[in-house]
Design a protein around this motif. Sequence first.
Motif, PDB file in Angstrom:
ATOM      1  N   VAL A  40      -5.963 -16.549 -13.902  1.00 52.87           N
ATOM      2  CA  VAL A  40      -4.867 -16.865 -14.823  1.00 52.87           C
ATOM      3  C   VAL A  40      -3.879 -17.822 -14.161  1.00 52.87           C
ATOM      4  N   ILE A  41      -3.596 -17.598 -12.877  1.00 53.31           N
ATOM      5  CA  ILE A  41      -2.669 -18.491 -12.157  1.00 53.31           C
ATOM      6  C   ILE A  41      -3.260 -19.893 -12.060  1.00 53.31           C
ATOM      7  N   GLU A  42      -4.560 -19.993 -11.761  1.00 53.17           N
ATOM      8  CA  GLU A  42      -5.206 -21.305 -11.707  1.00 53.17           C
ATOM      9  C   GLU A  42      -5.191 -21.984 -13.078  1.00 53.17           C
ATOM     10  N   ASP A  43      -5.405 -21.207 -14.129  1.00 52.40           N
ATOM     11  CA  ASP A  43      -5.336 -21.760 -15.489  1.00 52.40           C
ATOM     12  C   ASP A  43      -3.936 -22.291 -15.796  1.00 52.40           C
ATOM     13  N   ALA A  44      -2.913 -21.549 -15.357  1.00 48.80           N
ATOM     14  CA  ALA A  44      -1.527 -21.980 -15.581  1.00 48.80           C
ATOM     15  C   ALA A  44      -1.256 -23.291 -14.850  1.00 48.80           C
ATOM     16  N   LYS A  45      -1.735 -23.406 -13.615  1.00 48.64           N
ATOM     17  CA  LYS A  45      -1.547 -24.643 -12.850  1.00 48.64           C
ATOM     18  C   LYS A  45      -2.249 -25.812 -13.526  1.00 48.64           C
ATOM     19  N   SER A  46      -3.468 -25.575 -14.011  1.00 50.57           N
ATOM     20  CA  SER A  46      -4.193 -26.668 -14.662  1.00 50.57           C
ATOM     21  C   SER A  46      -3.544 -27.042 -15.992  1.00 50.57           C
ATOM     22  N   ASP A  47      -2.968 -26.060 -16.694  1.00 49.50           N
ATOM     23  CA  ASP A  47      -2.257 -26.358 -17.943  1.00 49.50           C
ATOM     24  C   ASP A  47      -1.092 -27.305 -17.697  1.00 49.50           C
ATOM     25  N   LEU A  48      -0.382 -27.108 -16.583  1.00 52.56           N
ATOM     26  CA  LEU A  48       0.744 -27.990 -16.255  1.00 52.56           C
ATOM     27  C   LEU A  48       0.276 -29.432 -16.116  1.00 52.56           C
ATOM     28  N   GLU A  49      -0.908 -29.620 -15.550  1.00 50.02           N
ATOM     29  CA  GLU A  49      -1.459 -30.966 -15.389  1.00 50.02           C
ATOM     30  C   GLU A  49      -2.039 -31.500 -16.699  1.00 50.02           C
TER      31      GLU A  49
END
Length: 133
Positions: free
Chosen positions: A42-51
């Motif tokens: 979920v944290i990795e998904d959140a980081k990729s969403d920011l990009e």
Amino acid sequence: MQKVNFKNLTTTELNEFISKAAEELTKRANKSPRVITARKKVIEDAKSDLENLKDSTMCDGYEVGSYATVPEYHINRKKRVVTVLLKGYRSGRIYAKGIAKCDPRDTFNEHIGKAIALYRALSKKSSYKVLNS
């Protein structure tokens, strides 16, 4: 777990209490790796969403209406709040604001907070996983 006055317990009762507590901790430890792995995802998904939400025509910003904006994040760990201000690229004027507050029962993570705040500032629906993590 319940509060126990250890002074009033017999040795047998104390041993039973310790055994039950050890069993409970073992159960939690056995579930933990899956929960940690899911949380990392979920944290990795959140980081990729920011990009992924960035406007492809801008280096490091987002489009709000027809305005080019850059994010300014404010993270307050004590209050468990992340705020993003989307300011005009040249003017510095605030065009959008998003706030993400962490539930007291949840674990605070700034990346998840940033993603939720950014979705709210851009008036987009956030992914179910990020919002409910």
